[in-house]
Design an enzyme around this catalytic site. Sequence first.
Site, PDB file in Angstrom:
ATOM      1  N   SER A   1      53.176  80.349   1.740  1.00 19.82           N
ATOM      2  CA  SER A   1      51.924  80.918   2.245  1.00 19.82           C
ATOM      3  C   SER A   1      50.802  81.106   1.239  1.00 19.82           C
ATOM      4  CB  SER A   1      52.199  82.260   2.914  1.00 19.82           C
ATOM      5  OG  SER A   1      52.658  82.041   4.214  1.00 19.82           O
TER       6      SER A   1
ATOM      7  N   LYS B   1      44.993  90.015   0.701  1.00 20.22           N
ATOM      8  CA  LYS B   1      45.591  89.686   1.999  1.00 20.22           C
ATOM      9  C   LYS B   1      45.927  90.990   2.724  1.00 20.22           C
ATOM     10  CE  LYS B   1      49.383  86.763   3.787  1.00 20.22           C
ATOM     11  NZ  LYS B   1      50.490  85.861   3.377  1.00 20.22           N
TER      12      LYS B   1
ATOM     13  N   SER C   1      50.375  81.357   5.477  1.00 24.17           N
ATOM     14  CA  SER C   1      49.740  82.441   6.192  1.00 24.17           C
ATOM     15  C   SER C   1      48.566  83.103   5.467  1.00 24.17           C
ATOM     16  CB  SER C   1      50.781  83.517   6.512  1.00 24.17           C
ATOM     17  OG  SER C   1      51.303  84.082   5.329  1.00 24.17           O
TER      18      SER C   1
HETATM   19  N1  GLN Z   1      54.982  79.074   7.058  1.00 19.27           N
HETATM   20  C1  GLN Z   1      56.120  79.838   6.681  1.00 19.27           C
HETATM   21  C2  GLN Z   1      56.551  80.716   7.819  1.00 19.27           C
HETATM   22  O1  GLN Z   1      56.008  80.575   8.843  1.00 19.27           O
HETATM   23  C3  GLN Z   1      55.840  80.622   5.450  1.00 19.27           C
HETATM   24  C4  GLN Z   1      55.080  81.850   5.693  1.00 19.27           C
HETATM   25  C5  GLN Z   1      54.905  82.635   4.432  1.00 19.27           C
HETATM   26  O2  GLN Z   1      55.120  82.135   3.339  1.00 19.27           O
HETATM   27  N2  GLN Z   1      54.585  83.895   4.604  1.00 19.27           N
HETATM   28  O3  GLN Z   1      57.427  81.518   7.719  1.00 19.27           O
END
Ligand code: GLN
Length: 483
Positions: A178, A79, A154
């Site tokens: 994410s 990532k 994400s």
């Molecule tokens: N969807 C969650 C957010 O928007 C989690 C994102 C993540 O785990 N990086 O913060």
Amino acid sequence: MSDGAHLRPLADIARGGVSAVDVTRACMTAVVNGESGPDRLNAFISYDYEAAIAQAERADNDVAGGARLPLAGVPVALKDNICTLGLPTTCASRMLARYRSPYEATVVRRLRAAGAVIVGKTNLDEFAMGSSTETSAFGPTRNPHDPARVAGGSSGGSAAAVAAGMVPAAIGSDTGGSVRQPAAFCGVVGVRPTWGRVSRYGLVAFASSLDQIGVFGRTVDDAALLLDVISGADRLDPTAVIEAHAGVVDKSGRTHRSGKADAVRPPVIGVPHEYFTDDMDDGVRRACERALDALRGAGCAIRDVSLPHTRHAVPVYSVISAAEASTNLARFDGVRYGGRSGTGDPVEASRTAGFGAEVKRRIMLGTYVLSAGHHDEYYDAAQRVRALITRDFEQAFSAGIDVLFTPTAPRPAFAIGALTDPCSMYASDVFTAPVSLAGLPAMSLPIGSADGLPVGGQFIAARWQDDAMIAAARLLEQALARR
Ligand code: GLN
């Protein structure tokens, strides 16, 4: 060159048979094909064919010289919020579009030391803030099962790259879901280990009390192997506290390593009824019921449990993660970090031009909930409710439950552009955010499909019981394969 040589179990690739160069060539061909033309998945922000082949040549030499490396010649994607030498680290933000890290994250160093081939950097929501990879400054990643739909987020690029067969394995980060949610949307295995099991040194921080690096694989075994390699204490990250070489030491002093132990007896599985809501998708509910039947068939006891504070998790997560993000992102000012742009005040101009709308929303929300007049009302209150959410889990695990089973997300992958209101996007984290707040290990694995789209089931374990969680997931994977 053998087609698909890179899609065998990781342990087989590492054992040799096919050369690392052939494996890497097959992988890079799949990456180049998947990332070209109008229908490209947009799973990668950067990749380097020649550098990947050079790493594979080194792996082949090491193996020829007698080295036995757990990931020799295994291609892995990272990532793009994980600092890597030789490739950009953009966090999918204009702010870091030209950033090259002068140092490497501990997980990357461990992967390289294990013989892995780093093939490229995957797309994500900007600074990992989102659930769809749509807030990326480089455009959304498409779902390999339906290009009109999101890959989740994400870590959408990592999940899509594994699901499309571009790479056999990938690394992501999970703050509120994410790794798990994109794994569910793309039909692959995604593991968020216990907070503290994997070093975050070199992971660009979003919300430090929640951020955790995790892994994606095609199978539970592949994910477990990858996790073993990156786990362990690190003097560069004082929150990473578990010694990998000795295996994971649990509270009772027993040591064990993920993927090595199988359940000695079928686990007792708790099913929290708060995770089966009226507005969840019927196909997701049915897939979970089939999975529970399969677990019952494998000898597991299934028990109803209650986690009464679940419904507060999304608002609590929103407040705490935004508060931490607002301080973590202060360093991107065009002076210490980040590109400088615009005229007038350089800090203000750089932040205005460098950050996208969602990142700005979080910074403003976080600054507000930490402000002198509102600190008690929001931030302190959220911390108190966080303690209640954590206690819910502790009570379930101290009442004889080995692992919890839930859906990973209330619905399968949604259409690109479908969720325009930020709150409906945040609501897709209902089943993943509670675990993050409690610092527990959790993972998603494919359990079926709904309208042709993958559905993920989530296992959750007590802190440091990653091993028990992985064993339960393997049991379910085998039980579903028999059906
Ligand atoms: N969807 C969650 C957010 O928007 C989690 C994102 C993540 O785990 N990086 O913060």
